[in-house]
Design a protein around this motif. Structure first.
Motif, PDB file in Angstrom:
ATOM      1  N   ARG A 125       5.326   3.064  -6.028  1.00 53.69           N
ATOM      2  CA  ARG A 125       4.339   2.013  -5.769  1.00 53.69           C
ATOM      3  C   ARG A 125       4.763   1.186  -4.552  1.00 53.69           C
ATOM      4  O   ARG A 125       3.939   0.841  -3.701  1.00 53.69           O
ATOM      5  CB  ARG A 125       4.196   1.117  -6.990  1.00 53.69           C
ATOM      6  CG  ARG A 125       3.557   1.789  -8.197  1.00 53.69           C
ATOM      7  CD  ARG A 125       2.056   1.744  -8.110  1.00 53.69           C
ATOM      8  NE  ARG A 125       1.414   2.481  -9.204  1.00 53.69           N
ATOM      9  CZ  ARG A 125       0.108   2.571  -9.354  1.00 53.69           C
ATOM     10  NH1 ARG A 125      -0.695   1.981  -8.483  1.00 53.69           N
ATOM     11  NH2 ARG A 125      -0.414   3.265 -10.339  1.00 53.69           N
ATOM     12  N   GLU A 126       6.035   0.869  -4.478  1.00 51.30           N
ATOM     13  CA  GLU A 126       6.523   0.054  -3.359  1.00 51.30           C
ATOM     14  C   GLU A 126       6.433   0.809  -2.039  1.00 51.30           C
ATOM     15  O   GLU A 126       6.098   0.220  -1.003  1.00 51.30           O
ATOM     16  CB  GLU A 126       7.953  -0.392  -3.644  1.00 51.30           C
ATOM     17  CG  GLU A 126       8.048  -1.392  -4.790  1.00 51.30           C
ATOM     18  CD  GLU A 126       9.476  -1.693  -5.207  1.00 51.30           C
ATOM     19  OE1 GLU A 126      10.405  -1.395  -4.422  1.00 51.30           O
ATOM     20  OE2 GLU A 126       9.670  -2.210  -6.327  1.00 51.30           O
ATOM     21  N   GLU A 127       6.705   2.103  -2.065  1.00 55.18           N
ATOM     22  CA  GLU A 127       6.560   2.906  -0.846  1.00 55.18           C
ATOM     23  C   GLU A 127       5.102   2.956  -0.395  1.00 55.18           C
ATOM     24  O   GLU A 127       4.792   2.804   0.794  1.00 55.18           O
ATOM     25  CB  GLU A 127       7.079   4.325  -1.086  1.00 55.18           C
ATOM     26  CG  GLU A 127       8.585   4.450  -1.156  1.00 55.18           C
ATOM     27  CD  GLU A 127       9.020   5.895  -1.244  1.00 55.18           C
ATOM     28  OE1 GLU A 127       8.363   6.763  -0.608  1.00 55.18           O
ATOM     29  OE2 GLU A 127       9.998   6.187  -1.959  1.00 55.18           O
ATOM     30  N   SER A 128       4.200   3.192  -1.340  1.00 56.87           N
ATOM     31  CA  SER A 128       2.778   3.237  -1.028  1.00 56.87           C
ATOM     32  C   SER A 128       2.315   1.903  -0.465  1.00 56.87           C
ATOM     33  O   SER A 128       1.620   1.840   0.566  1.00 56.87           O
ATOM     34  CB  SER A 128       1.981   3.583  -2.294  1.00 56.87           C
ATOM     35  OG  SER A 128       0.590   3.498  -2.075  1.00 56.87           O
ATOM     36  N   LEU A 129       2.719   0.846  -1.114  1.00 59.15           N
ATOM     37  CA  LEU A 129       2.325  -0.501  -0.698  1.00 59.15           C
ATOM     38  C   LEU A 129       2.809  -0.805   0.716  1.00 59.15           C
ATOM     39  O   LEU A 129       2.052  -1.312   1.557  1.00 59.15           O
ATOM     40  CB  LEU A 129       2.893  -1.500  -1.706  1.00 59.15           C
ATOM     41  CG  LEU A 129       2.528  -2.967  -1.635  1.00 59.15           C
ATOM     42  CD1 LEU A 129       2.673  -3.600  -3.013  1.00 59.15           C
ATOM     43  CD2 LEU A 129       3.424  -3.720  -0.649  1.00 59.15           C
ATOM     44  N   ALA A 130       4.056  -0.485   0.996  1.00 60.28           N
ATOM     45  CA  ALA A 130       4.623  -0.777   2.316  1.00 60.28           C
ATOM     46  C   ALA A 130       3.864  -0.051   3.420  1.00 60.28           C
ATOM     47  O   ALA A 130       3.580  -0.618   4.486  1.00 60.28           O
ATOM     48  CB  ALA A 130       6.098  -0.397   2.347  1.00 60.28           C
TER      49      ALA A 130
END
Length: 386
Positions: free
Chosen positions: A201-206
């Motif tokens: 999720r954090e990778e996608s968000l970034a």
């Protein structure tokens, strides 16, 4: 066109104002779902009277029927369905996901047979942007690959979730490019994916934040995962999204989910639950849920919810100022048992009014700096039961 103004905060909870081409939306807000260009069983006038500020349309289904030629003739969805307030359209990604084995996903897009007439169709990020441009929706969603929780009993692995997330990320780039090429004057939202894995999720968000979308959504929840996993992602992802952009939690959920989502910083919600449950005799009230088909309501003279001001519960005010009075549980029980179409209509009006009024009360609590107290009382009232 999109302008988002943050008016107040309490913890992570936010009170905002979203200005779009077709009007202003006060947030947090619940958006009724109008799949085929109509919120089932509810007229646009009723939606306005109950305080709906923005509704949803479904890109996939409207592409199938009535088709882009008809929608183009009307200049988009607003004039076609006689709704002059904002509209958000989904990308078609969730519907494609729901086709299961009937669709084939590749880097280019998704091939599938039309569920309407069997025609072979190909939906790509570019096509999704073109359809939504024809719909002229105020908020356009990127075409994404909705990451399933499980498929045929197989729970999605981290590697599978990563593949899906990265495909959605590449599609987001293509959506943004096509949206710009079309010179669409509305707003395009990116969708955070990554399954039940916080680091994905954090990778996608970034990656999406780097693309600088006007707004962001959290997708891939309410897709069959255990409730505790949904709540875990809801507690993790929204707060990491840019504070100066609107945050949308897709497909969620119960009244408790909405209040919990607000507490985690969510601004926009949608779900078919109020209308779908209404069609099955399942009503939401301030003091818990009520199943109107149950025999105990057969002679009950009370309204569904004595605190509710919707047409089903309170009636309406006549031109002479007198009040017509609402309908009893006994009457609604009778309609439901007889299969009368008025039963799901009144139930839908009530459920949507309840959801929209709940969000109005949330906004008022945030304005007054007492959201935590409101949420506590809300949980107590809902647990009390009808």
């Amino acid at each position: 066109m999109l302008h988002f103004e943050l008016l107040a905060t309490e913890g992570l909870a936010r009170r905002g104002r979203l200005t779009l081409r077709h009007g202003v939306v006060e947030t947090p807000i619940f958006m009724p779902v109008g799949t085929y260009g109509t919120v089932k069983g509810v007229t646009p006038r009723s939606l306005e009277e109950m305080g709906a500020q923005i509704i949803l349309g479904n890109t996939f289904h409207l592409w199938m029927r009535p088709g882009l030629d008809v929608l183009a003739q009307f200049g988009g969805l607003h004039r076609f369905e006689r709704w002059d307030r904002p509209i958000l359209t989904d990308s078609g990604g969730f519907q494609v996901w729901s086709l299961g084995e009937m669709r084939k996903i590749s880097e280019e897009g998704v091939r599938f047979a039309s569920p309407v007439n069997g025609d072979k169709l190909f939906l790509t990020p570019e096509t999704s942007m073109q359809i939504q441009a024809a719909l002229n929706s105020d908020i356009v969603m990127q075409f994404d690959e909705c990451t399933p929780y499980e498929t045929k009993g197989h729970v999605t692995t981290e590697a599978e979730a990563r593949f899906s997330m990265e495909l959605s990320r590449r599609w987001a780039v293509r959506c943004k490019a096509e949206f710009a090429r079309l010179e669409n004057p509305n707003a395009l939202f990116g969708i955070v994916q990554g399954g039940m894995f916080e680091h994905l999720r954090e990778e996608s968000l970034a990656a999406l934040v780097e693309m600088d979308f006007p707004g962001y959504a959290v997708g891939g929840v309410s897709v069959g995962e255990p409730k505790e996993d949904m709540l875990r992602i809801m507690a993790h992802t929204p707060r990491l999204l840019p504070a100066d952009k609107p945050r949308y939690l897709m497909g969620v959920g119960t009244p408790e989910d909405l209040v919990a989502g607000v507490a985690q910083g969510v601004d926009l919600f949608d779900c078919v639950m109020p209308t779908r449950n209404a069609r099955n005799g399942h009503l939401f009230t301030r003091f818990g849920d009520l199943k109107i088909r149950n025999a105990r309501h057969r002679g009950d003279e009370r309204p569904l919810d004595e605190s509710c001001t919707c047409y089903a519960c309170r009636g309406h005010t006549r031109p002479d100022g007198s009040v017509s009075g609402g309908f009893s549980r006994a009457y609604l029980h009778h309609l439901e048992r007889c299969g009368e179409m008025l039963a799901p209509m009144l139930a839908s009006i009530h459920n949507l009014h309840y959801y929209l009024n709940l969000m109005r009360e949330v906004r008022e609590a945030l304005d007054a700096g007492r959201f935590a107290d409101f949420a506590r009382q809300f949980r107590q009232d809902r647990a009390r039961g009808v």
